[in-house]
Scaffold this active site. Structure first.
Site, PDB file in Angstrom:
ATOM      1  CG  ASP A 143      -2.276   0.684   0.960  1.00 26.71           C
ATOM      2  OD1 ASP A 143      -2.247   1.908   0.688  1.00 26.71           O
ATOM      3  OD2 ASP A 143      -3.331   0.029   1.023  1.00 26.71           O
ATOM      4  NE  ARG A 171     -20.975   0.662  -6.393  1.00 26.71           N
ATOM      5  CZ  ARG A 171     -22.129   0.269  -6.920  1.00 26.71           C
ATOM      6  NH1 ARG A 171     -22.992   1.152  -7.380  1.00 26.71           N
ATOM      7  NH2 ARG A 171     -22.415  -1.020  -7.030  1.00 26.71           N
ATOM      8  CG  ASN A 201     -10.355   3.390  -8.787  1.00 27.48           C
ATOM      9  OD1 ASN A 201      -9.681   3.987  -7.943  1.00 27.48           O
ATOM     10  ND2 ASN A 201     -11.464   2.744  -8.474  1.00 27.48           N
ATOM     11  CG  LEU A 223     -11.888  -6.756  -6.343  1.00 34.94           C
ATOM     12  CD1 LEU A 223     -12.564  -8.091  -6.665  1.00 34.94           C
ATOM     13  CD2 LEU A 223     -11.748  -6.595  -4.843  1.00 34.94           C
ATOM     14  CB  THR A 224      -9.333  -1.621  -8.870  1.00 34.72           C
ATOM     15  OG1 THR A 224      -8.404  -1.991  -7.850  1.00 34.72           O
ATOM     16  CG2 THR A 224      -9.620  -0.131  -8.781  1.00 34.72           C
ATOM     17  CG  ASN A 225     -15.761  -2.012  -9.197  1.00 37.92           C
ATOM     18  OD1 ASN A 225     -15.895  -2.793 -10.131  1.00 37.92           O
ATOM     19  ND2 ASN A 225     -16.248  -2.233  -7.994  1.00 37.92           N
ATOM     20  NE  ARG A 255     -22.801  -9.225  -4.246  1.00 40.31           N
ATOM     21  CZ  ARG A 255     -21.996  -8.215  -4.581  1.00 40.31           C
ATOM     22  NH1 ARG A 255     -21.970  -7.769  -5.825  1.00 40.31           N
ATOM     23  NH2 ARG A 255     -21.226  -7.650  -3.668  1.00 40.31           N
ATOM     24  CG  HIS A 302     -18.693  -6.253 -11.392  1.00 37.83           C
ATOM     25  ND1 HIS A 302     -19.501  -7.190 -10.808  1.00 37.83           N
ATOM     26  CD2 HIS A 302     -18.185  -5.519 -10.366  1.00 37.83           C
ATOM     27  CE1 HIS A 302     -19.491  -7.034  -9.493  1.00 37.83           C
ATOM     28  NE2 HIS A 302     -18.706  -6.014  -9.203  1.00 37.83           N
TER      29      HIS A 302
HETATM   30  N1  LIG Z   1     -14.713  -6.362  -8.911  1.00 36.49           N
HETATM   31  C1  LIG Z   1     -15.456  -6.541  -7.831  1.00 36.49           C
HETATM   32  O1  LIG Z   1     -16.258  -7.449  -7.781  1.00 36.49           O
HETATM   33  C2  LIG Z   1     -15.288  -5.652  -6.652  1.00 36.49           C
HETATM   34  C3  LIG Z   1     -14.514  -4.526  -6.756  1.00 36.49           C
HETATM   35  N2  LIG Z   1     -14.290  -3.734  -5.658  1.00 36.49           N
HETATM   36  C4  LIG Z   1     -13.417  -2.577  -5.853  1.00 36.49           C
HETATM   37  O2  LIG Z   1     -12.160  -2.854  -5.240  1.00 36.49           O
HETATM   38  C5  LIG Z   1     -11.518  -1.626  -4.906  1.00 36.49           C
HETATM   39  C6  LIG Z   1     -11.008  -1.696  -3.477  1.00 36.49           C
HETATM   40  O3  LIG Z   1     -12.084  -1.763  -2.571  1.00 36.49           O
HETATM   41  P1  LIG Z   1     -11.801  -1.720  -0.987  1.00 36.49           P
HETATM   42  O4  LIG Z   1     -10.695  -2.647  -0.664  1.00 36.49           O
HETATM   43  O5  LIG Z   1     -13.101  -1.866  -0.323  1.00 36.49           O
HETATM   44  O6  LIG Z   1     -11.277  -0.218  -0.840  1.00 36.49           O
HETATM   45  P2  LIG Z   1     -10.374   0.378   0.359  1.00 36.49           P
HETATM   46  O7  LIG Z   1     -10.505   1.853   0.277  1.00 36.49           O
HETATM   47  O8  LIG Z   1     -10.690  -0.299   1.634  1.00 36.49           O
HETATM   48  O9  LIG Z   1      -8.886  -0.044  -0.058  1.00 36.49           O
HETATM   49  C7  LIG Z   1      -8.202   0.504  -1.143  1.00 36.49           C
HETATM   50  C8  LIG Z   1      -6.743   0.602  -0.761  1.00 36.49           C
HETATM   51  O10 LIG Z   1      -6.012   1.009  -1.900  1.00 36.49           O
HETATM   52  C9  LIG Z   1      -4.940   1.816  -1.441  1.00 36.49           C
HETATM   53  N3  LIG Z   1      -4.394   2.610  -2.540  1.00 36.49           N
HETATM   54  C10 LIG Z   1      -4.921   3.689  -3.157  1.00 36.49           C
HETATM   55  N4  LIG Z   1      -4.089   4.124  -4.125  1.00 36.49           N
HETATM   56  C11 LIG Z   1      -3.019   3.287  -4.129  1.00 36.49           C
HETATM   57  C12 LIG Z   1      -1.837   3.211  -4.904  1.00 36.49           C
HETATM   58  N5  LIG Z   1      -1.580   4.099  -5.861  1.00 36.49           N
HETATM   59  N6  LIG Z   1      -0.964   2.227  -4.621  1.00 36.49           N
HETATM   60  C13 LIG Z   1      -1.199   1.323  -3.652  1.00 36.49           C
HETATM   61  N7  LIG Z   1      -2.313   1.345  -2.885  1.00 36.49           N
HETATM   62  C14 LIG Z   1      -3.206   2.317  -3.130  1.00 36.49           C
HETATM   63  C15 LIG Z   1      -5.586   2.666  -0.355  1.00 36.49           C
HETATM   64  O11 LIG Z   1      -4.592   3.255   0.484  1.00 36.49           O
HETATM   65  C16 LIG Z   1      -6.445   1.630   0.350  1.00 36.49           C
HETATM   66  O12 LIG Z   1      -5.754   0.991   1.408  1.00 36.49           O
HETATM   67  C17 LIG Z   1     -12.564  -0.525  -5.182  1.00 36.49           C
HETATM   68  O13 LIG Z   1     -12.302   0.070  -6.431  1.00 36.49           O
HETATM   69  C18 LIG Z   1     -13.866  -1.304  -5.220  1.00 36.49           C
HETATM   70  O14 LIG Z   1     -14.858  -0.652  -5.990  1.00 36.49           O
HETATM   71  C19 LIG Z   1     -14.801  -4.035  -4.437  1.00 36.49           C
HETATM   72  C20 LIG Z   1     -15.601  -5.138  -4.278  1.00 36.49           C
HETATM   73  C21 LIG Z   1     -15.950  -5.999  -5.385  1.00 36.49           C
HETATM   74  O1  LIG Z   2     -20.596  -2.442  -5.659  1.00 43.80           O
HETATM   75  C1  LIG Z   2     -19.424  -2.045  -5.531  1.00 43.80           C
HETATM   76  O2  LIG Z   2     -19.055  -0.867  -5.672  1.00 43.80           O
HETATM   77  C2  LIG Z   2     -18.390  -3.079  -5.211  1.00 43.80           C
HETATM   78  C3  LIG Z   2     -18.597  -4.213  -6.117  1.00 43.80           C
HETATM   79  O3  LIG Z   2     -18.191  -4.204  -7.252  1.00 43.80           O
HETATM   80  C4  LIG Z   2     -19.513  -5.250  -5.665  1.00 43.80           C
HETATM   81  O4  LIG Z   2     -19.744  -5.438  -4.449  1.00 43.80           O
HETATM   82  O5  LIG Z   2     -20.048  -5.942  -6.548  1.00 43.80           O
END
Ligand SMILES: NC(=O)C1=CN([C@@H]2O[C@H](COP(=O)(O)OP(=O)(O)OC[C@H]3O[C@@H](n4cnc5c(N)ncnc54)[C@H](O)[C@@H]3O)[C@@H](O)[C@H]2O)C=CC1
Ligand SMILES: O=C([O-])CC(=O)C(=O)O
Length: 309
Positions: free
Chosen positions: A33, A84, A97, A120-122, A153, A177
């Site tokens: 991180d 989000r 992102n 995973l990032t959106n 789900r 997604h």
């Molecule tokens: N594809 C999917 O099904 C899902 C996607 N997501 C996405 O995953 C992402 C992460 O979600 P969370 O973990 O809940 O968010 P979070 O905010 O808890 O964690 C994100 C982390 O990324 C770090 N970060 C930010 N910029 C960075 C960089 N340049 N280098 C290294 N680390 C950096 C932050 O400091 C933070 O610790 C979001 O974009 C979310 O929308 C979340 C759930 C499901």
């Molecule tokens: O809904 C969001 O922003 C996170 C995600 O992608 C999910 O839980 O499916």
């Protein structure tokens, strides 16, 4: 040799994935991180490592802000960036992102040139495309997570509606997604019985709608972030299939080059996952309705991709 997973972003999804890997014990974990979050990351790593003692998992769990520590990773999970908040769509995150994916992708390219990357990032379809473009890795080594979660789900809602075991509910969700994702109703079953035979259309439609909005439902309830337990479990299932060369067929965001009549787009389809990443995109005949919904979903992903710089 022990396997290694580096997780870029040690927030909710990243740290939860680390915890699940520790529980399963199939790889060492490196949490990465920003420098300002290093102590927090080290605290999470230590806590997770101590949980591994209870699971009798002989793995290491560490945290860093230096990308040279991702060297020799077999898998990189990308969970860095912003999540989000209520009222936002995933697509609202694209500009912020994309910048994060570019920074992270450049480091992966230098320090882990042979790794398989799970994004995973959106908005995840477009972010997977971005990471592939930045790293220049072959498409089979850059994939995204959506379908395992969306399918989980869908199965959850079906099982609870029918009051039956989740074990017997099968199905798959393809497409992007977002709200255009495509649960394949004609291919879903409960214990081998077609879903359309044991559930009325109104109920099926409401489950499809709830699945499509499954992420938003949780965002609304949490208030300050998005889902992380099931998303992390989904990523770990994909990583485990690759590291243990399980040859599983799972839905994943993969690059299409003519499959399902789509090209030059990353979107959710069934893939064969093994030690080489996507070893095959598994194709089969969709119904006309499913094919048209899939095409609409691919167009929605392309709309987001057009915003990419
Ligand atoms: N594809 C999917 O099904 C899902 C996607 N997501 C996405 O995953 C992402 C992460 O979600 P969370 O973990 O809940 O968010 P979070 O905010 O808890 O964690 C994100 C982390 O990324 C770090 N970060 C930010 N910029 C960075 C960089 N340049 N280098 C290294 N680390 C950096 C932050 O400091 C933070 O610790 C979001 O974009 C979310 O929308 C979340 C759930 C499901
Ligand atoms: O809904 C969001 O922003 C996170 C995600 O992608 C999910 O839980 O499916």
């Amino acid at each position: 040799m022990r396997k290694k997973i580096s997780i870029i972003g040690s927030g909710f999804t990243g740290a939860t994935a680390a915890f699940i890997v520790a529980q399963k014990g199939f790889a060492d974990v490196m949490l990465v991180d920003l420098a300002r979050n290093l102590d927090k990351g080290k605290g999470k790593a230590l806590d997770i490592l101590q949980s591994a003692a209870i699971f009798n998992s002989s793995i290491s769990v560490s945290a860093t802000s230096h990308y040279e520590d991702i060297k020799d990773s077999d898998i990189i999970m990308v969970t860095a960036g912003v999540a989000r908040k209520p009222g936002m769509t995933r697509d609202d995150l694209v500009q912020t992102n994309q910048q994060v994916m570019t920074e992270v992708g450049e480091q992966i390219k230098v320090y882990a040139p042979n790794a398989i990357v799970i994004v995973l990032t959106n908005p995840v379809d477009a972010m997977t495309y971005t990471v592939q473009q930045v790293t220049g890795f072959p498409h089979e080594r850059v994939i995204g997570q959506s379908g395992v979660l969306d399918t989980a789900r869908f199965r959850t809602f079906v099982a609870s509606e029918l009051n039956i075991s989740i074990e017997d509910v099968h199905g798959v969700v393809l497409g992007g997604h977002g709200d255009t994702m495509v649960p394949l109703i004609q291919h879903a079953d409960a214990g081998g019985v077609p879903l359309t035979e044991i559930m009325d259309k109104v109920t099926i439609d409401s489950i499809v709608d709830r699945t499509r909005k499954g992420g938003a439902e949780i965002v609304q309830l949490l208030g300050d972030g998005s889902a992380y337990y099931a998303p992390a479990a989904a990523m770990v299932e994909m990583a485990e299939a690759i590291i243990l060369d399980k040859k599983r067929i799972l839905p994943a965001i993969a690059y299409l080059n003519g499959e399902y009549n789509e090209s030059d787009v990353y979107i959710g389809v069934p893939v064969l996952l093994g030690e080489n990443g996507v070893e095959r995109i598994v194709t089969f005949e969709l119904t006309a309705e499913e094919q048209s919904a899939f095409h609409q979903s691919a167009e929605a992903v392309r709309d987001v991709m057009r915003v990419l710089k």
